[in-house]
Design a protein around this motif. Structure first.
Motif, PDB file in Angstrom:
ATOM      1  N   GLY A  90      -9.869   5.243 -12.832  1.00 43.96           N
ATOM      2  CA  GLY A  90     -11.323   4.870 -12.512  1.00 43.96           C
ATOM      3  C   GLY A  90     -11.822   5.974 -11.350  1.00 43.96           C
ATOM      4  N   GLY A  91     -13.124   5.928 -11.300  1.00 48.17           N
ATOM      5  CA  GLY A  91     -13.793   6.624 -10.370  1.00 48.17           C
ATOM      6  C   GLY A  91     -13.239   6.421  -9.005  1.00 48.17           C
ATOM      7  N   ASP A  92     -12.808   5.109  -8.690  1.00 49.63           N
ATOM      8  CA  ASP A  92     -12.361   4.804  -7.274  1.00 49.63           C
ATOM      9  C   ASP A  92     -11.116   5.516  -7.253  1.00 49.63           C
ATOM     10  N   PHE A 116     -22.146   2.174  -1.484  1.00 47.32           N
ATOM     11  CA  PHE A 116     -20.694   1.809  -2.035  1.00 47.32           C
ATOM     12  C   PHE A 116     -19.592   1.464  -1.201  1.00 47.32           C
ATOM     13  N   THR A 161     -24.640   9.376  -3.329  1.00 50.20           N
ATOM     14  CA  THR A 161     -24.615   8.587  -4.464  1.00 50.20           C
ATOM     15  C   THR A 161     -26.044   8.735  -5.292  1.00 50.20           C
ATOM     16  N   ASN A 165     -26.284   3.633  -6.026  1.00 50.95           N
ATOM     17  CA  ASN A 165     -25.872   1.996  -6.310  1.00 50.95           C
ATOM     18  C   ASN A 165     -26.273   1.403  -4.519  1.00 50.95           C
ATOM     19  N   ASP A 192     -21.557  11.556  -6.118  1.00 48.81           N
ATOM     20  CA  ASP A 192     -20.958  10.335  -7.137  1.00 48.81           C
ATOM     21  C   ASP A 192     -22.255  10.391  -8.110  1.00 48.81           C
ATOM     22  N   TYR A 195     -23.457   6.792 -12.212  1.00 47.77           N
ATOM     23  CA  TYR A 195     -24.571   6.480 -13.205  1.00 47.77           C
ATOM     24  C   TYR A 195     -25.383   7.655 -13.661  1.00 47.77           C
ATOM     25  N   THR A 225     -17.545   8.610 -14.034  1.00 48.53           N
ATOM     26  CA  THR A 225     -16.545   7.437 -14.600  1.00 48.53           C
ATOM     27  C   THR A 225     -16.665   7.098 -16.003  1.00 48.53           C
ATOM     28  N   SER A 227     -16.516   3.907 -16.900  1.00 47.28           N
ATOM     29  CA  SER A 227     -16.730   2.487 -16.552  1.00 47.28           C
ATOM     30  C   SER A 227     -18.162   2.074 -16.817  1.00 47.28           C
ATOM     31  N   LYS A 228     -19.210   2.929 -16.699  1.00 47.26           N
ATOM     32  CA  LYS A 228     -20.393   2.470 -16.765  1.00 47.26           C
ATOM     33  C   LYS A 228     -21.175   2.673 -18.229  1.00 47.26           C
ATOM     34  N   ARG A 236     -10.079   1.535 -16.649  1.00 49.27           N
ATOM     35  CA  ARG A 236     -10.012   2.442 -15.443  1.00 49.27           C
ATOM     36  C   ARG A 236      -9.644   3.661 -15.856  1.00 49.27           C
TER      37      ARG A 236
HETATM   38  C1  LIG Z   1     -18.963   1.861 -10.330  1.00 48.14           C
HETATM   39  C2  LIG Z   1     -18.940   2.941  -9.375  1.00 48.14           C
HETATM   40  C3  LIG Z   1     -18.058   3.803  -9.309  1.00 48.14           C
HETATM   41  C4  LIG Z   1     -16.801   3.914 -10.100  1.00 48.14           C
HETATM   42  O1  LIG Z   1     -16.126   2.859 -10.517  1.00 48.14           O
HETATM   43  P1  LIG Z   1     -14.983   2.765 -11.350  1.00 48.14           P
HETATM   44  O2  LIG Z   1     -15.013   1.433 -12.233  1.00 48.14           O
HETATM   45  O3  LIG Z   1     -13.745   2.839 -10.407  1.00 48.14           O
HETATM   46  O4  LIG Z   1     -15.061   3.914 -12.201  1.00 48.14           O
HETATM   47  C5  LIG Z   1     -18.137   4.710  -8.128  1.00 48.14           C
HETATM   48  N1  LIG Z   1     -19.140   4.781  -7.559  1.00 48.14           N
HETATM   49  C6  LIG Z   1     -20.393   4.151  -7.713  1.00 48.14           C
HETATM   50  C7  LIG Z   1     -21.301   4.254  -6.742  1.00 48.14           C
HETATM   51  C8  LIG Z   1     -20.098   2.925  -8.532  1.00 48.14           C
HETATM   52  O5  LIG Z   1     -21.138   1.955  -8.718  1.00 48.14           O
END
Ligand SMILES: *Cc1c(COP(=O)(O)O)cnc(C)c1O
Length: 379
Positions: A90-92, A116, A161, A165, A192, A195, A225, A227-228, A236
């Motif tokens: 994941g980005g996390d 975030f 970011t 977000n 980051d 999005y 990521t 994820s979006k 992940r």
């Molecule tokens: C969703 C999100 C991420 C990363 O999310 P992962 O599901 O871990 O990839 C990173 N930064 C921001 C600001 C997000 O909203």
């Protein structure tokens, strides 16, 4: 014995799922839609689903040590060297890797507020501290170099970011470049772009690679990521793009096998399915514009797949919307107790969210007017 002092650590508050909410309210899950976690309303790319299915019977094996094909596909998409792509869980996971690669105990990072939560959590896991710069609501959460420089005090890492977000604001590349210029050589500016696909803007990878009018830099990294826009939040998968000079740090900070075989197969199929992303971005833009035009409350301009709405009492509005089957994100945990964030859904979902929100706003207004103790509103 006890764990170490975790009093500065706070739990991540995720948007809640349909099953969980339905169970709690004793209702049927089919009554709900969820627009709370910025997920893709079209689901994953069908090609990614096929790839996951095809990989299913191999999951008794460890993933390959290096996911060369996916790394190469990402690197060529961005015109960077393979070594500059740090795949992660994941980005996390990529946030963690950047902190592992930079932070000594007690180093600080600088993060946006509102913002975030995981940047700060991750820094603390890595024995770093957290300082904040303020995005001002009065200024529509505008992002430029000065907003950050006003708070900057030689932190090791600055998190931007963009799109942001939960507000949807962005920072122009020229301002990111100015920020990197005006901060210390040992300060890493991370952009980051979770999005990024939804914004009509060039990626800050241009600053790392030196495209267009930008010089190549060694003090900027970018986070992305699956994820979006790619609809793969459940598997992940994310990555950082780092400066050339950083390339060989990856093997020293990477958790073995953190990017799973399923995730990497799905990711590779997903980036090859451009049509799915294009369709997702189109749906998002339509939904965003519709919410902007029809919600009876202030909606901030957004370049993400969500909008931030000023509803007055986020907790009351989100709870009542949920009661009526629409799950949205109460932004109190982001430090915005007056706001909710609504993810861009399909056309039907978006219309239902707007109708529900407008009804709730009208009903809560009437309730407030009926309350003899309530303050008299402006005529
Ligand atoms: C969703 C999100 C991420 C990363 O999310 P992962 O599901 O871990 O990839 C990173 N930064 C921001 C600001 C997000 O909203």
């Amino acid at each position: 014995m006890q764990p170490r002092d975790l009093s500065d650590h706070v739990a991540y508050e995720a948007g809640r799922g349909i099953e969980e909410v339905a169970r709690e309210l004793g209702r049927d899950p089919s009554e709900f839609i969820k627009l709370a976690s910025n997920e893709n309303p079209h689901g994953p790319s069908p090609a990614a689903t096929v790839a996951i299915r095809e990989t299913a019977s191999d999951v008794s094996s460890y993933p390959k040590a290096a996911h060369a094909d996916l790394t190469t596909a990402i690197a060529s998409r961005w015109n960077v060297a393979d070594e500059q792509v740090w795949l992660a869980n994941g980005g996390d996971g990529a946030i963690d890797y950047l902190h592992r690669a930079t932070l000594e105990p007690s180093d600080d990072i600088l993060v946006p507020r509102p913002g975030f939560a995981y940047y700060g959590m991750s820094s603390r896991f890595h024995h770093g501290d957290v300082r904040e710069y303020e995005l001002s609501r009065a200024d529509d959460f505008r992002q430029d170099a000065d907003v950050v420089l006003d708070a900057y005090d030689d932190e090791r890492v600055i998190w931007l970011t963009s799109p942001h977000n939960p507000t949807g604001s962005t920072m122009p590349l020229s301002e990111i470049e100015r920020l990197a210029d005006e901060t210390d050589d040992e300060t890493l500016v991370v952009v980051d772009e979770a999005y990024g696909e939804f914004a009509d803007r060039e990626s800050a990878i241009a600053l790392i690679e030196g495209w267009d009018e930008f010089d190549a830099r060694d003090d900027v990294a970018v986070l992305r990521t699956f994820s979006k826009a790619y609809g793969l939040a459940g598997v992940r998968l994310g990555y950082a793009v780092v400066p050339d000079e950083w390339a060989d740090a990856y093997t020293r900070v990477n958790t073995p096998f953190a990017a799973s075989e399923l995730a990497c197969r799905a990711g590779l199929a997903a980036i090859e399915d451009e049509e799915h992303v294009v369709r997702t971005v189109e749906t998002t833009r339509e939904s965003r514009a519709y919410m902007q035009d029809t919600i009876d409350a202030h909606v901030w301009e957004s370049e993400g797949n969500f909008v931030l709405v000023d509803v007055g009492d986020a907790s009351a509005v989100a709870t009542e919307m949920q009661e009526r089957g629409v799950i949205v994100r109460d932004c109190s945990s982001f430090g915005l107790p007056g706001c909710i964030r609504i993810t861009c859904g399909t056309e039907d979902e978006t219309e239902r969210a707007v109708d529900t929100l407008n009804d709730v706003l009208a009903d809560l207004d009437v309730d407030a007017a009926d309350d003899p103790d309530a303050e008299v509103a402006d005529p």
